[in-house]
Design an enzyme around this catalytic site. Structure first.
Site, PDB file in Angstrom:
ATOM      1  N   SER A 188       0.836  -1.191   0.000  1.00 57.64           N
ATOM      2  CA  SER A 188       0.000   0.000   0.000  1.00 57.64           C
ATOM      3  C   SER A 188       0.879   1.252   0.000  1.00 57.64           C
ATOM      4  O   SER A 188       1.663   1.456  -0.920  1.00 57.64           O
ATOM      5  CB  SER A 188      -0.953  -0.048   1.195  1.00 57.64           C
ATOM      6  OG  SER A 188      -1.980   0.904   1.085  1.00 57.64           O
ATOM      7  N   GLU A 301      -9.307  -5.868  -3.951  1.00 58.85           N
ATOM      8  CA  GLU A 301      -8.752  -4.864  -3.035  1.00 58.85           C
ATOM      9  C   GLU A 301      -9.841  -4.046  -2.348  1.00 58.85           C
ATOM     10  O   GLU A 301      -9.791  -3.783  -1.144  1.00 58.85           O
ATOM     11  CB  GLU A 301      -7.828  -3.926  -3.814  1.00 58.85           C
ATOM     12  CG  GLU A 301      -6.602  -4.577  -4.425  1.00 58.85           C
ATOM     13  CD  GLU A 301      -5.436  -4.629  -3.475  1.00 58.85           C
ATOM     14  OE1 GLU A 301      -5.541  -4.098  -2.351  1.00 58.85           O
ATOM     15  OE2 GLU A 301      -4.401  -5.209  -3.848  1.00 58.85           O
ATOM     16  N   HIS A 413      -7.696  -5.898   0.243  1.00 63.87           N
ATOM     17  CA  HIS A 413      -6.454  -5.169   0.499  1.00 63.87           C
ATOM     18  C   HIS A 413      -5.817  -5.651   1.797  1.00 63.87           C
ATOM     19  O   HIS A 413      -6.506  -5.877   2.793  1.00 63.87           O
ATOM     20  CB  HIS A 413      -6.776  -3.681   0.603  1.00 63.87           C
ATOM     21  CG  HIS A 413      -5.596  -2.777   0.609  1.00 63.87           C
ATOM     22  ND1 HIS A 413      -4.795  -2.570  -0.489  1.00 63.87           N
ATOM     23  CD2 HIS A 413      -5.076  -1.996   1.596  1.00 63.87           C
ATOM     24  CE1 HIS A 413      -3.841  -1.704  -0.197  1.00 63.87           C
ATOM     25  NE2 HIS A 413      -3.986  -1.343   1.069  1.00 63.87           N
TER      26      HIS A 413
END
Length: 490
Positions: A188, A301, A413
């Protein structure tokens, strides 16, 4: 059992368990407080004697994630001023007796405002068990690390990461690591940071390979990056300067920061903290070119933000149409996504498009930019150089597809992190209790192999667009998966 390693700043005492030495909370720069607040990182003062490195060091000032994410992503807090610290896990006692081991440096995510190395999820023991020296880095977050001011250097958190990489270059041999075989990896915002590091002249030569998990290259202008500071300054009733912000009580500053950016997520957008193009640390938009690169994303995600909050069900057909207008998404693209997902809700359609627009599409384009004009479409062994010529940087792409049963998060995610670190017992908030260990073995092995040799075990990127899909019970390569949808974003 304790063990001692000698760094340039002084000796540190670590602890050995099951053949792995852990050195925790080692300072790589001076505490960024007092006169050093909102400044570039300064060298750490050397110490006499042996310094204990048995517990995690202080974490960067931050507020926890807002509910319901706070239950899925814990925020450990270790008080203290010396938040510019790192941890080292090394094999075989880690006393420097066995040198030349590959090194991996972990840069955590968290939207540049959350996160720390104290999460059990990031324990580096499995990497050390498998012959890698693992380093994890704390760096300044939020307004202190990435706020844009007229009277302070930009990208201070990124400068912190560079200072940590210099520490690795100068000291990692004392822990058995090879300073010429460093792989940076992150997820990320950590991956976004790594993309910027690959183009920064300040980081040149500090690492050989890079892994970007669920984060595409992203920078903004200084004007755009200063929006969060301007909003905070308005609420504080103070000038938008580092001098004025440094005079504000830290807890008050964190409260105001949380009120401005705490509810922002990568899918929904809004004011936040970003890496900015500053003509110094980041002179141009990140475009990794000179290092071997492994990159990829998780299949779903968006579900980390859309599902726990209930947004996936609240988004109506009208909301979807308004989002298409706001982001100028052509109707043909929406029709393409709908046709491939019969029965999907408008929220799921929007989430899938957002995932591809913000992550999967940009990552594929990045891989494409690294293709040689006559790149082969054969398996990876054809991309190795021969005859003693230098190898061109190689690119590998993956997709993590295993679906978590927790809250119907799916392949959301951050789900892959416990598999990468082989720390499934510490990732149950996201994975549940039945996560498949064979999948963790496969993912972790690929990351170790890439760090050690530059080859994770599948074909590198070519015009056939090979992607390693990690799933359970079966993982394997796919060629040009969902290519029609992804090319719609070109």
């Amino acid at each position: 059992m304790h063990t001692i390693a000698s760094t340039r700043q002084g000796k540190v005492r670590g602890q050995v368990r099951d053949g792995v030495a852990a050195y925790l909370g080692i300072p790589y720069a001076a505490p960024p407080f007092g006169a050093r607040r909102f400044r570039a990182p300064a060298p750490v003062e050397p110490w006499e004697g042996v310094r204990d490195a048995l517990e995690f060091g202080p974490t960067a000032p931050q507020r926890p994630y807002r509910a319901p994410l706070d239950r899925l992503i814990p925020t450990p807090r270790v008080p203290g001023d010396g938040c510019l610290n790192l941890n080292v896990w090394a094999p075989d006692g880690g006393d420097g007796g066995d040198r030349g081991r590959p090194v991996m440096v972990w840069i955590h995510g968290g939207s540049l405002r959350n996160g720390s190395t104290a999460l059990p999820l990031y324990d580096g023991s499995a990497f050390a068990r498998d012959g890698v020296v693992l380093v994890s880095v704390n760096y300044r977050l939020g307004v202190e690390g990435f706020g844009v001011f007229p009277d302070a250097p930009d990208n201070r958190g990124l400068l912190d990461q560079i200072a940590a990489l210099r520490w690795v270059r100068d000291n990692i041999a004392a822990f058995g690591g090879d300073p010429d075989s460093v792989t940076v990896f992150g997820e990320s915002a950590g991956a976004i940071s790594i993309a910027a590091l690959t183009t920064s002249p300040h980081a040149r030569g500090l690492f050989r390979r890079a892994i970007m998990q669920s984060g595409a290259p992203h920078t903004v202008s200084r004007g755009e990056g200063a929006k969060a500071v301007r909003l905070m300054a308005k609420r504080l009733g103070a000038p938008a300067t580092a001098e004025a912000f440094a005079a504000v009580d830290r807890e008050r500053l964190l409260d105001v920061q949380d009120s401005v950016v705490g509810g922002v997520d990568p899918i929904g957008g809004g004011p936040g903290f970003h890496i900015v193009v500053d003509d110094d640390v980041v002179p141009a938009d990140p475009a990794p070119a000179d290092v071997d690169l492994l990159l990829g994303a998780n299949r779903e995600e968006y579900r980390l933000w859309f599902v726990p909050t209930g947004a996936v069900e609240r988004i109506s057909g009208l909301t979807l149409r308004l989002a298409l207008l706001k982001f100028r998404i052509p109707g043909r693209v929406a029709r393409l996504y709908r046709s491939g997902r019969p029965g999907a809700t408008p929220g799921e359609i929007l989430g899938e498009m957002a995932t591809d627009m913000l992550l999967r599409g940009p990552l594929n384009r990045l891989a494409d930019t690294r293709l040689a004009p006559s790149a082969p479409s054969a398996p990876s062994d054809l991309s190795h150089s021969s005859g003693g010529r230098p190898q061109a940087p190689r690119t590998f792409v993956y997709e993590f597809a295993w679906r978590s049963p927790v809250l119907d998060l799916g392949a959301c995610h951050a789900l892959e992190i416990g598999f990468v670190f082989d720390t499934l017992r510490s990732s149950r908030e996201l994975t549940g209790t039945g996560a498949p260990q064979p999948l963790a073995d496969a993912v972790h092995r690929a990351w170790v192999s890439f760090a050690a040799s530059g080859d994770p075990g599948w074909a590198d990127w070519s015009r056939r667009r090979p992607v390693m899909v990690f799933d359970h019970p079966d993982s394997g390569p796919a060629f040009s998966p969902r290519d029609e949808e992804l090319r719609a974003w070109l």
